[in-house]
Motif scaffolding. Structure first.
Motif, PDB file in Angstrom:
ATOM      1  N   VAL A 123      40.537 -11.229 -52.061  1.00 14.73           N
ATOM      2  CA  VAL A 123      40.476 -10.637 -50.498  1.00 14.73           C
ATOM      3  C   VAL A 123      41.606 -11.488 -49.924  1.00 14.73           C
ATOM      4  O   VAL A 123      41.509 -12.573 -50.119  1.00 14.73           O
ATOM      5  N   ASP A 124      41.924 -10.983 -48.840  1.00 13.29           N
ATOM      6  CA  ASP A 124      42.963 -11.577 -48.172  1.00 13.29           C
ATOM      7  C   ASP A 124      42.522 -12.106 -46.863  1.00 13.29           C
ATOM      8  O   ASP A 124      42.898 -13.392 -46.064  1.00 13.29           O
ATOM      9  N   ALA A 125      41.199 -11.649 -46.463  1.00 15.14           N
ATOM     10  CA  ALA A 125      40.700 -12.078 -45.188  1.00 15.14           C
ATOM     11  C   ALA A 125      39.173 -11.853 -45.295  1.00 15.14           C
ATOM     12  O   ALA A 125      38.648 -11.119 -45.806  1.00 15.14           O
ATOM     13  N   VAL A 126      38.542 -12.791 -44.635  1.00 11.78           N
ATOM     14  CA  VAL A 126      36.968 -12.669 -44.657  1.00 11.78           C
ATOM     15  C   VAL A 126      36.266 -12.986 -43.370  1.00 11.78           C
ATOM     16  O   VAL A 126      37.015 -13.935 -42.380  1.00 11.78           O
ATOM     17  N   VAL A 127      35.324 -12.101 -42.935  1.00 11.00           N
ATOM     18  CA  VAL A 127      34.989 -12.220 -41.487  1.00 11.00           C
ATOM     19  C   VAL A 127      33.366 -12.559 -41.635  1.00 11.00           C
ATOM     20  O   VAL A 127      32.788 -11.601 -42.654  1.00 11.00           O
ATOM     21  N   CYS A 128      32.793 -12.880 -40.830  1.00 11.76           N
ATOM     22  CA  CYS A 128      31.221 -13.260 -40.917  1.00 11.76           C
ATOM     23  C   CYS A 128      30.655 -13.397 -39.467  1.00 11.76           C
ATOM     24  O   CYS A 128      31.103 -14.265 -38.738  1.00 11.76           O
ATOM     25  N   CYS A 129      30.021 -12.355 -39.118  1.00 10.81           N
ATOM     26  CA  CYS A 129      30.075 -12.070 -37.648  1.00 10.81           C
ATOM     27  C   CYS A 129      28.438 -12.230 -37.373  1.00 10.81           C
ATOM     28  O   CYS A 129      27.817 -11.293 -37.616  1.00 10.81           O
TER      29      CYS A 129
ATOM     30  N   GLY B 288      44.398 -17.456 -47.361  1.00 11.06           N
ATOM     31  CA  GLY B 288      43.628 -16.233 -46.788  1.00 11.06           C
ATOM     32  C   GLY B 288      42.860 -16.929 -45.444  1.00 11.06           C
ATOM     33  O   GLY B 288      42.418 -17.964 -45.397  1.00 11.06           O
ATOM     34  N   SER B 289      42.782 -15.831 -44.582  1.00 10.46           N
ATOM     35  CA  SER B 289      41.909 -15.958 -43.098  1.00 10.46           C
ATOM     36  C   SER B 289      40.399 -15.892 -43.306  1.00 10.46           C
ATOM     37  O   SER B 289      39.964 -15.075 -44.013  1.00 10.46           O
ATOM     38  N   PHE B 290      39.903 -16.495 -42.548  1.00  7.56           N
ATOM     39  CA  PHE B 290      38.498 -16.663 -42.384  1.00  7.56           C
ATOM     40  C   PHE B 290      38.303 -16.709 -40.966  1.00  7.56           C
ATOM     41  O   PHE B 290      38.542 -17.802 -40.225  1.00  7.56           O
ATOM     42  N   VAL B 291      37.472 -15.832 -40.497  1.00  8.85           N
ATOM     43  CA  VAL B 291      36.935 -15.774 -39.171  1.00  8.85           C
ATOM     44  C   VAL B 291      35.291 -15.817 -39.134  1.00  8.85           C
ATOM     45  O   VAL B 291      34.642 -14.790 -39.653  1.00  8.85           O
ATOM     46  N   ILE B 292      34.966 -16.769 -38.340  1.00  7.75           N
ATOM     47  CA  ILE B 292      33.456 -16.771 -38.113  1.00  7.75           C
ATOM     48  C   ILE B 292      33.018 -16.745 -36.637  1.00  7.75           C
ATOM     49  O   ILE B 292      33.553 -17.478 -35.907  1.00  7.75           O
ATOM     50  N   THR B 293      32.087 -15.910 -36.505  1.00  7.83           N
ATOM     51  CA  THR B 293      31.611 -15.804 -34.943  1.00  7.83           C
ATOM     52  C   THR B 293      30.016 -15.660 -35.044  1.00  7.83           C
ATOM     53  O   THR B 293      29.445 -15.268 -35.796  1.00  7.83           O
ATOM     54  N   ASP B 294      29.497 -16.616 -34.284  1.00 10.31           N
ATOM     55  CA  ASP B 294      28.231 -16.750 -34.236  1.00 10.31           C
ATOM     56  C   ASP B 294      27.515 -17.202 -33.283  1.00 10.31           C
ATOM     57  O   ASP B 294      28.259 -17.756 -32.255  1.00 10.31           O
ATOM     58  N   TRP B 295      25.993 -17.357 -32.947  1.00  9.57           N
ATOM     59  CA  TRP B 295      25.534 -18.037 -31.894  1.00  9.57           C
ATOM     60  C   TRP B 295      25.999 -19.427 -31.425  1.00  9.57           C
ATOM     61  O   TRP B 295      26.319 -20.008 -32.586  1.00  9.57           O
ATOM     62  N   CYS B 296      26.049 -20.143 -30.225  1.00  3.09           N
ATOM     63  CA  CYS B 296      26.359 -21.286 -30.282  1.00  3.09           C
ATOM     64  C   CYS B 296      25.528 -22.221 -29.594  1.00  3.09           C
ATOM     65  O   CYS B 296      25.256 -21.977 -28.390  1.00  3.09           O
ATOM     66  N   ARG B 297      25.005 -23.085 -30.147  1.00  3.82           N
ATOM     67  CA  ARG B 297      23.850 -23.901 -29.526  1.00  3.82           C
ATOM     68  C   ARG B 297      24.084 -25.019 -28.584  1.00  3.82           C
ATOM     69  O   ARG B 297      23.418 -25.627 -27.936  1.00  3.82           O
TER      70      ARG B 297
END
Length: 211
Positions: free
Chosen positions: A110-116, A140-149
Protein backbone atom coordinates in the motif's frame (compact mmCIF):
# COMPACT_ATOMS: atom_id res chain seq x y z
CA UNK A 1 0.06 -12.40 16.92
CA UNK A 2 -3.44 -10.94 16.79
CA UNK A 3 -5.28 -9.25 19.64
CA UNK A 4 -7.05 -11.92 21.69
CA UNK A 5 -8.81 -12.65 24.96
CA UNK A 6 -10.87 -10.33 27.12
CA UNK A 7 -9.76 -7.22 25.23
CA UNK A 8 -10.89 -8.72 21.92
CA UNK A 9 -14.27 -9.57 23.41
CA UNK A 10 -14.69 -6.12 24.99
CA UNK A 11 -13.99 -4.23 21.76
CA UNK A 12 -16.18 -6.37 19.52
CA UNK A 13 -19.04 -6.41 22.03
CA UNK A 14 -19.02 -2.65 22.57
CA UNK A 15 -18.88 -1.71 18.91
CA UNK A 16 -21.37 -4.34 17.82
CA UNK A 17 -23.88 -2.47 19.96
CA UNK A 18 -22.81 0.98 18.75
CA UNK A 19 -22.60 0.22 15.02
CA UNK A 20 -26.18 0.99 13.99
CA UNK A 21 -26.27 4.57 15.32
CA UNK A 22 -22.56 5.31 15.60
CA UNK A 23 -22.43 7.89 12.79
CA UNK A 24 -25.49 9.81 13.95
CA UNK A 25 -24.42 9.80 17.59
CA UNK A 26 -20.87 11.04 16.99
CA UNK A 27 -21.23 12.94 13.69
CA UNK A 28 -19.47 16.16 14.72
CA UNK A 29 -16.52 14.29 16.22
CA UNK A 30 -16.27 11.92 13.25
CA UNK A 31 -16.30 14.79 10.76
CA UNK A 32 -13.61 16.67 12.69
CA UNK A 33 -11.42 13.55 12.79
CA UNK A 34 -11.84 13.04 9.05
CA UNK A 35 -10.94 16.65 8.29
CA UNK A 36 -7.80 16.41 10.39
CA UNK A 37 -6.74 13.19 8.71
CA UNK A 38 -7.45 14.30 5.14
CA UNK A 39 -5.56 17.55 5.70
CA UNK A 40 -2.40 15.51 6.28
CA UNK A 41 -2.89 12.93 3.54
CA UNK A 42 -1.33 13.54 0.15
CA UNK A 43 -3.21 11.34 -2.31
CA UNK A 44 -2.50 10.78 -5.99
CA UNK A 45 -4.54 9.11 -8.69
CA UNK A 46 -4.38 5.33 -8.45
CA UNK A 47 -2.81 5.21 -4.99
CA UNK A 48 -3.48 2.26 -2.70
CA UNK A 49 -4.76 3.57 0.64
CA UNK A 50 -5.48 1.45 3.72
CA UNK A 51 -7.73 2.64 6.55
CA UNK A 52 -6.76 0.78 9.74
CA UNK A 53 -9.80 0.64 12.00
CA UNK A 54 -12.18 1.91 9.34
CA UNK A 55 -15.31 1.44 11.46
CA UNK A 56 -18.43 2.41 9.54
CA UNK A 57 -16.37 3.61 6.57
CA UNK A 58 -16.88 7.37 6.94
CA UNK A 59 -13.29 8.26 6.03
CA UNK A 60 -13.24 5.82 3.12
CA UNK A 61 -16.52 7.28 1.88
CA UNK A 62 -14.98 10.76 1.81
CA UNK A 63 -11.99 9.46 -0.15
CA UNK A 64 -14.17 7.48 -2.58
CA UNK A 65 -16.32 10.51 -3.30
CA UNK A 66 -13.28 12.68 -3.88
CA UNK A 67 -11.38 10.39 -6.27
CA UNK A 68 -12.70 7.17 -7.79
CA UNK A 69 -9.24 6.22 -9.09
CA UNK A 70 -7.97 5.52 -5.59
CA UNK A 71 -7.60 1.87 -4.56
CA UNK A 72 -9.24 1.90 -1.15
CA UNK A 73 -9.00 -0.78 1.52
CA UNK A 74 -10.29 -0.88 5.09
CA UNK A 75 -9.88 -3.24 8.02
CA UNK A 76 -11.85 -3.43 11.24
CA UNK A 77 -12.29 -6.24 13.82
CA UNK A 78 -16.03 -5.70 14.33
CA UNK A 79 -18.34 -7.37 11.76
CA UNK A 80 -21.27 -5.10 12.59
CA UNK A 81 -19.21 -1.98 11.86
CA UNK A 82 -18.07 -3.47 8.56
CA UNK A 83 -21.70 -4.26 7.66
CA UNK A 84 -22.52 -0.54 7.97
CA UNK A 85 -19.43 0.34 5.92
CA UNK A 86 -20.39 -2.06 3.13
CA UNK A 87 -23.84 -0.50 2.82
CA UNK A 88 -22.45 3.00 2.45
CA UNK A 89 -19.39 2.35 0.27
CA UNK A 90 -19.04 1.53 -3.44
CA UNK A 91 -18.44 -2.16 -4.19
CA UNK A 92 -14.89 -1.46 -5.38
CA UNK A 93 -13.77 -0.51 -1.86
CA UNK A 94 -12.24 -3.64 -0.29
CA UNK A 95 -13.12 -4.33 3.36
CA UNK A 96 -11.66 -7.05 5.57
CA UNK A 97 -12.21 -8.16 9.15
CA UNK A 98 -8.85 -7.91 10.94
CA UNK A 99 -6.95 -6.37 13.85
CA UNK A 100 -4.28 -3.71 13.49
CA UNK A 101 -1.72 -6.10 14.95
CA UNK A 102 -2.18 -8.59 12.09
CA UNK A 103 -2.86 -6.85 8.78
CA UNK A 104 -3.89 -9.18 5.93
CA UNK A 105 -1.73 -7.45 3.32
CA UNK A 106 1.59 -8.26 1.68
CA UNK A 107 4.80 -6.41 2.47
CA UNK A 108 5.00 -3.05 0.68
CA UNK A 109 1.53 -3.41 -0.84
CA UNK A 110 0.00 0.00 0.00
CA UNK A 111 1.07 3.59 -0.68
CA UNK A 112 -0.57 5.23 2.34
CA UNK A 113 -2.10 4.19 5.67
CA UNK A 114 -4.55 6.20 7.75
CA UNK A 115 -5.55 5.45 11.33
CA UNK A 116 -8.34 7.69 12.57
CA UNK A 117 -9.57 7.70 16.19
CA UNK A 118 -8.45 4.13 16.79
CA UNK A 119 -5.04 4.25 18.43
CA UNK A 120 -6.30 4.66 21.99
CA UNK A 121 -7.88 1.20 21.72
CA UNK A 122 -4.77 -0.64 20.54
CA UNK A 123 -3.26 -2.82 23.29
CA UNK A 124 0.09 -3.35 21.54
CA UNK A 125 0.91 -0.13 19.66
CA UNK A 126 4.42 -1.22 18.68
CA UNK A 127 3.07 -4.37 17.04
CA UNK A 128 0.43 -2.37 15.16
CA UNK A 129 2.99 0.19 14.01
CA UNK A 130 5.32 -2.60 12.89
CA UNK A 131 2.50 -4.02 10.78
CA UNK A 132 1.73 -0.62 9.27
CA UNK A 133 5.44 -0.17 8.50
CA UNK A 134 5.55 -3.61 6.88
CA UNK A 135 2.62 -3.11 4.49
CA UNK A 136 3.69 0.38 3.40
CA UNK A 137 5.97 0.94 0.44
CA UNK A 138 9.31 2.59 1.36
CA UNK A 139 8.59 6.29 1.60
CA UNK A 140 4.85 5.61 1.93
CA UNK A 141 2.65 7.99 3.91
CA UNK A 142 1.17 7.36 7.36
CA UNK A 143 -1.40 9.69 8.95
CA UNK A 144 -2.69 9.08 12.45
CA UNK A 145 -5.41 11.14 14.12
CA UNK A 146 -6.46 10.41 17.67
CA UNK A 147 -7.54 11.81 21.02
CA UNK A 148 -4.86 13.98 22.65
CA UNK A 149 -4.37 13.72 26.41
CA UNK A 150 -2.45 17.02 26.44
CA UNK A 151 -5.91 18.56 26.86
CA UNK A 152 -7.24 18.31 30.43
CA UNK A 153 -10.69 17.12 29.44
CA UNK A 154 -9.24 14.31 27.33
CA UNK A 155 -6.88 13.34 30.14
CA UNK A 156 -9.82 13.08 32.54
CA UNK A 157 -11.82 11.02 30.06
CA UNK A 158 -8.86 8.71 29.52
CA UNK A 159 -8.52 8.20 33.29
CA UNK A 160 -12.24 7.47 33.65
CA UNK A 161 -12.38 5.01 30.75
CA UNK A 162 -9.23 3.21 31.85
CA UNK A 163 -11.05 2.33 35.08
CA UNK A 164 -14.48 1.48 33.71
CA UNK A 165 -14.21 0.50 30.04
CA UNK A 166 -12.42 -2.73 29.19
CA UNK A 167 -12.22 -1.81 25.50
CA UNK A 168 -10.27 1.38 26.17
CA UNK A 169 -6.48 1.15 26.52
CA UNK A 170 -4.52 4.42 26.61
CA UNK A 171 -4.65 7.95 25.22
CA UNK A 172 -1.31 9.51 24.26
CA UNK A 173 0.01 13.02 24.29
CA UNK A 174 1.47 14.49 21.11
CA UNK A 175 5.12 13.99 22.08
CA UNK A 176 4.55 10.42 23.26
CA UNK A 177 2.79 9.52 20.01
CA UNK A 178 5.56 11.05 17.91
CA UNK A 179 8.14 9.06 19.86
CA UNK A 180 6.26 5.80 19.24
CA UNK A 181 5.99 6.58 15.54
CA UNK A 182 9.69 7.47 15.19
CA UNK A 183 10.81 4.39 17.13
CA UNK A 184 8.77 2.24 14.74
CA UNK A 185 10.71 3.30 11.64
CA UNK A 186 8.88 6.41 10.49
CA UNK A 187 10.05 9.95 9.87
CA UNK A 188 7.64 12.55 11.25
CA UNK A 189 6.71 15.27 8.76
CA UNK A 190 4.28 17.24 10.90
CA UNK A 191 2.47 16.99 14.22
CA UNK A 192 -0.37 19.14 15.51
CA UNK A 193 -2.82 19.15 18.41
CA UNK A 194 -6.06 21.10 18.18
CA UNK A 195 -9.44 21.61 19.85
CA UNK A 196 -12.52 20.66 17.86
CA UNK A 197 -14.90 22.27 20.36
CA UNK A 198 -14.77 23.63 23.90
CA UNK A 199 -14.51 20.12 25.33
CA UNK A 200 -12.53 17.89 23.04
CA UNK A 201 -9.01 17.88 21.60
CA UNK A 202 -7.37 15.81 18.88
CA UNK A 203 -3.92 15.43 17.35
CA UNK A 204 -2.71 14.48 13.90
CA UNK A 205 0.76 13.12 13.14
CA UNK A 206 1.90 12.86 9.52
CA UNK A 207 4.85 10.58 8.80
CA UNK A 208 6.54 8.54 6.10
CA UNK A 209 8.04 5.09 6.23
CA UNK A 210 11.83 5.28 6.33
CA UNK A 211 13.55 3.78 3.30
Amino acid sequence: MAETGLYHIAVTKEYAKLASDFDARWSAYINASIRGTLAGLLRKDGERILDVGCGTGALLAALAEENTSLQLHGIDPVPEMLDVARRRLPEWVVLKEAWASNLPFADGSVDAVVCCSVFHYIRNPKMALAEIHRVLVPGGSFVITDWCRDFATVWMTDWYLSLLNAAHHHTYGLEALQTLVRESGFATKSADRYKIDRWWGLMTVVATRNL
